[in-house]
Design an enzyme around this catalytic site. Structure first.
Site, PDB file in Angstrom:
ATOM      1  N   LYS A  73       0.847  -1.191   0.000  1.00 46.04           N
ATOM      2  CA  LYS A  73       0.000   0.000   0.000  1.00 46.04           C
ATOM      3  C   LYS A  73       0.884   1.242   0.000  1.00 46.04           C
ATOM      4  O   LYS A  73       1.859   1.327   0.732  1.00 46.04           O
ATOM      5  CB  LYS A  73      -0.904   0.020   1.233  1.00 46.04           C
ATOM      6  CG  LYS A  73      -1.990  -1.036   1.242  1.00 46.04           C
ATOM      7  CD  LYS A  73      -2.846  -0.930   2.494  1.00 46.04           C
ATOM      8  CE  LYS A  73      -3.911  -1.996   2.539  1.00 46.04           C
ATOM      9  NZ  LYS A  73      -4.735  -1.934   3.762  1.00 46.04           N
ATOM     10  N   GLU A 110     -19.626  -8.244   8.645  1.00 47.36           N
ATOM     11  CA  GLU A 110     -20.715  -7.627   9.405  1.00 47.36           C
ATOM     12  C   GLU A 110     -21.674  -8.661   9.988  1.00 47.36           C
ATOM     13  O   GLU A 110     -22.150  -8.502  11.120  1.00 47.36           O
ATOM     14  CB  GLU A 110     -21.491  -6.656   8.502  1.00 47.36           C
ATOM     15  CG  GLU A 110     -20.688  -5.455   8.038  1.00 47.36           C
ATOM     16  CD  GLU A 110     -19.895  -5.695   6.771  1.00 47.36           C
ATOM     17  OE1 GLU A 110     -19.245  -4.750   6.274  1.00 47.36           O
ATOM     18  OE2 GLU A 110     -19.928  -6.843   6.266  1.00 47.36           O
ATOM     19  N   ARG A 146     -25.926  -5.280   5.643  1.00 43.93           N
ATOM     20  CA  ARG A 146     -25.417  -6.595   5.251  1.00 43.93           C
ATOM     21  C   ARG A 146     -25.667  -7.651   6.330  1.00 43.93           C
ATOM     22  O   ARG A 146     -25.446  -8.828   6.104  1.00 43.93           O
ATOM     23  CB  ARG A 146     -23.916  -6.502   4.949  1.00 43.93           C
ATOM     24  CG  ARG A 146     -23.547  -5.352   4.030  1.00 43.93           C
ATOM     25  CD  ARG A 146     -22.084  -5.378   3.625  1.00 43.93           C
ATOM     26  NE  ARG A 146     -21.901  -6.164   2.421  1.00 43.93           N
ATOM     27  CZ  ARG A 146     -20.718  -6.523   1.942  1.00 43.93           C
ATOM     28  NH1 ARG A 146     -19.623  -6.191   2.581  1.00 43.93           N
ATOM     29  NH2 ARG A 146     -20.622  -7.216   0.834  1.00 43.93           N
TER      30      ARG A 146
END
Length: 631
Positions: free
Chosen positions: A282, A368, A396
């Site tokens: 990253k 979730e 979700r």
């Protein structure tokens, strides 16, 4: 764009131009693309670190695959800025996330190269598998590629899709962009060699030929299978994916564009489910982002030379910060309280809590559904779990909300952040539906604070409540009310009249829009009510107001369909109260990206929009009444 600064990139208008390049030019293109991203995002802000890590991967994918005929699906969109640049949107990149600018995530309506709209994670493999099966059914020689980040691999849907894909034998390539580990020694010459060999036709032919030869020799076939697994298990971490039915290749260096091109070319020729594991970094190529990729995940405008992110002006602590401080205070006072987040520690204000109470802090990754049922299990045995989650992500876990929490009436507190319109992340992240989908669930306590202090007191009320409770609050700062240090449970289902008017009109507000209509209440001499609770509604207050008011307006930062206003209408109908009622909220359409101010205006929920809406409606009612009297 300056052709002098970006001589090669300035010539790229589509992936076809990328494929026209000599392979030796790809490294130069990657360098220019990375520098262009740094300069452009610096001026406006946006998702940054993940995109810098996918530069070489993006170039290699578009170089090898015939996009858009070959389907390329990016998981979420944090990593897709290079993709947007190479697919004809280079000169509009500076408009990303702004009103009428580029969408923050891949969007089908924006480009034919965005084959699937994404905003929530872990969907790419399912979507790409569907495309691969569709091509198979149509007899098309077309490839489908899913590029999934390592964070998205923690979502359960990704593994559901992998499990299904392995049994269908469709021509699907899953690329795991593993950007959360340093490049270790296995990403070197030996690893590149193994990737090239294993992805090549010779290995594939021997592998399939061996299976045919050993088909009628079960003992030898099992011995060969285990030997292959053990060999690859020693050298490559792909046994899990092989067991799911994929031909696993990697890990390889995701910043070596030549190796990526060679491996992808080999894989494109292979049939059936393929899995490529690439390791990227990253923030690659920009030292500040490499050093702190979390900070640089989605920065605002910054000085590219110094790496200084310009600070936004703040009118006070955000609701996320109010929540984070409350959770620390609550945990200090009650050892039963724990905090749970599905990979949103920074955004939800949980950094201090995670540091002060590490043994009571649980980041369950992008999962979730698991977060909610995990909380339910804790609540079963005396723990008081607090789930910090964005409104759009709570969608979700709806089945778990109903069956695992509400049906069992378990005391789980949901701190629902980013409720309402969030701004630049756009339609996929607007928290427009939580009131509608929560208030229909039995046993659910649903609260909408109008300011920072009410938010703090409601959170405390939730953790003292005997069943499931939700406190929903918006993104950003509130009206500037300083929260009290003391915590006092609120009387359940009781609103507060903030202003008593004489016009016969009552404005019923649910949440922070209360402060946007205070001036309007004065102008119309209307009664102004902070309802505070959506469920249960303050029935006694509404019946009392109905005795002295003939018209009501409900105001909420939620969809009007099934929202708090609908709850008021249901109560009036049940009680036989024939009152005029006007619903003000998010209209029945998706609100696109822009600043939060832009989004509120687009929905008609800024102070001016609400005033215009209510005033026009109120005047029409007066005119209609006068017409009835004349007749």
């Amino acid at each position: 764009m300056s052709a002098a600064a970006f001589p090669l990139l300035s010539q790229i208008a589509s992936p076809q131009d990328v494929r026209a390049l000599d392979a030796a030019q790809l490294g130069t293109l990657c360098g220019e693309l990375r520098e262009f991203l740094i300069r452009t995002v610096a001026t406006r802000g946006g998702h940054f670190a993940a995109g810098l890590g996918t530069v070489e991967l993006t170039v290699a994918l578009h170089y090898v695959f015939d996009t858009p005929n070959d389907r390329l699906v990016w998981d979420v969109g944090h990593q897709a800025y290079p993709h947007k640049v190479l697919t004809g949107r280079r000169d509009r990149l500076a408009t990303i996330k702004q009103k009428d600018g580029l969408t923050p995530f891949p969007t089908r309506s924006e480009s034919e190269f965005d084959t699937f709209g994404v905003g929530h994670s872990s969907t790419s493999i399912s979507a790409a598998l569907g495309m691969a099966v569709a091509a198979q059914r149509a007899g098309l020689d077309r490839r489908a590629v899913a590029v999934i980040g390592d964070g998205a691999m923690t979502g359960g849907q990704a593994f559901e899709a992998l499990n299904n894909a392995g049994s269908l034998q469709a021509d699907l390539l899953v690329v795991l962009n593993d950007n959360d580990m340093s490049i270790s020694e296995n990403v070197g010459a030996m690893s590149r060699y193994l990737a090239r060999i294993i992805s090549g036709k010779t290995y594939a032919s021997l592998r399939e030929g061996g299976k045919k030869v050993l088909r009628d020799l079960p003992v030898m076939r099992e011995f060969a299978r285990r030997s292959e697994e053990h060999l690859k298990g020693l050298l490559l971490p792909g046994t899990l994916f092989e067991e799911l039915g994929f031909n696993y290749i990697g890990p390889i260096d995701g910043h070596d564009v030549d190796a990526l091109v060679r491996t992808l070319r080999n894989q494109r020729q292979l049939k059936g489910p393929q899995f490529l594991h690439v390791v990227t970094r990253k923030g690659k190529g920009y030292a500040p982002a490499e050093a702190d990729p979390i900070k640089w995940h989605g920065p605002g405008p910054f000085d590219a030379a110094s790496g200084t992110i310009y600070k936004e002006k703040s009118s006070g602590p955000s609701f996320s910060q109010i929540f984070g401080q409350w959770l620390c205070d609550a945990a200090a006072a009650d050892e039963r309280i724990v905090g749970i987040t599905p990979a949103m520690r920074e955004g939800s204000g949980l950094v201090e809590f995670s540091q002060r109470f590490p043994e009571r802090y649980f980041d369950v990754a992008i999962a979730e559904q698991h977060a909610v049922t995990f909380a339910a299990g804790l609540a079963c045995d005396g723990v008081r779990p607090v789930v910090a989650i964005y409104s759009t992500f709570l969608q979700r876990a709806y089945d778990q909300l109903v069956h695992d929490v509400a049906l069992q009436n378990l005391p789980v507190t949901f701190a629902v952040d980013r409720a309402g319109l969030v701004g630049s992340d756009g339609a996929t992240h607007q928290g427009a539906y939580d009131i509608s989908y929560l208030r229909c669930i039995p046993n659910m306590l649903l609260m909408t604070p109008s300011d920072e202090d009410e938010c703090r007191q409601m959170l405390h009320t939730a953790t003292t409540h005997a069943g499931p409770a939700v406190v929903r609050y918006p993104r950003g700062a509130g009206s500037g009310v300083v929260p009290r240090a003391t915590l006092t449970p609120l009387p359940i289902g009781r609103g507060v009249v903030r202003r008593t008017g004489r016009s016969g009109l009552a404005l019923l507000t649910f949440g922070t829009l209360l402060h946007s209509v205070a001036t309007l209440a004065d102008a119309l001499d209307a009664t102004l009510v902070d309802m505070r609770f959506v469920k249960p509604l303050d029935r006694d207050l509404l019946i009392r107001l109905a005795a002295s008011h003939h018209a009501f307006v409900s105001i909420e930062e939620n969809a009007t369909a099934g929202g708090a206003g609908s709850a008021v209408a249901e109560l009036f109908a049940t009680e036989g109260l024939a009152k005029l009622l006007h619903l003000v909220g998010i209209p029945d359409r998706f609100i696109e990206h822009g600043s939060r101010t832009d989004c509120l205006a687009a929905a008609g929920l800024d102070a001016e929009g609400i005033a215009r809406n209510v005033t026009e409606w109120w005047h029409r009612q007066g005119a209609a009444s006068a017409l009835r009297v004349v007749r």
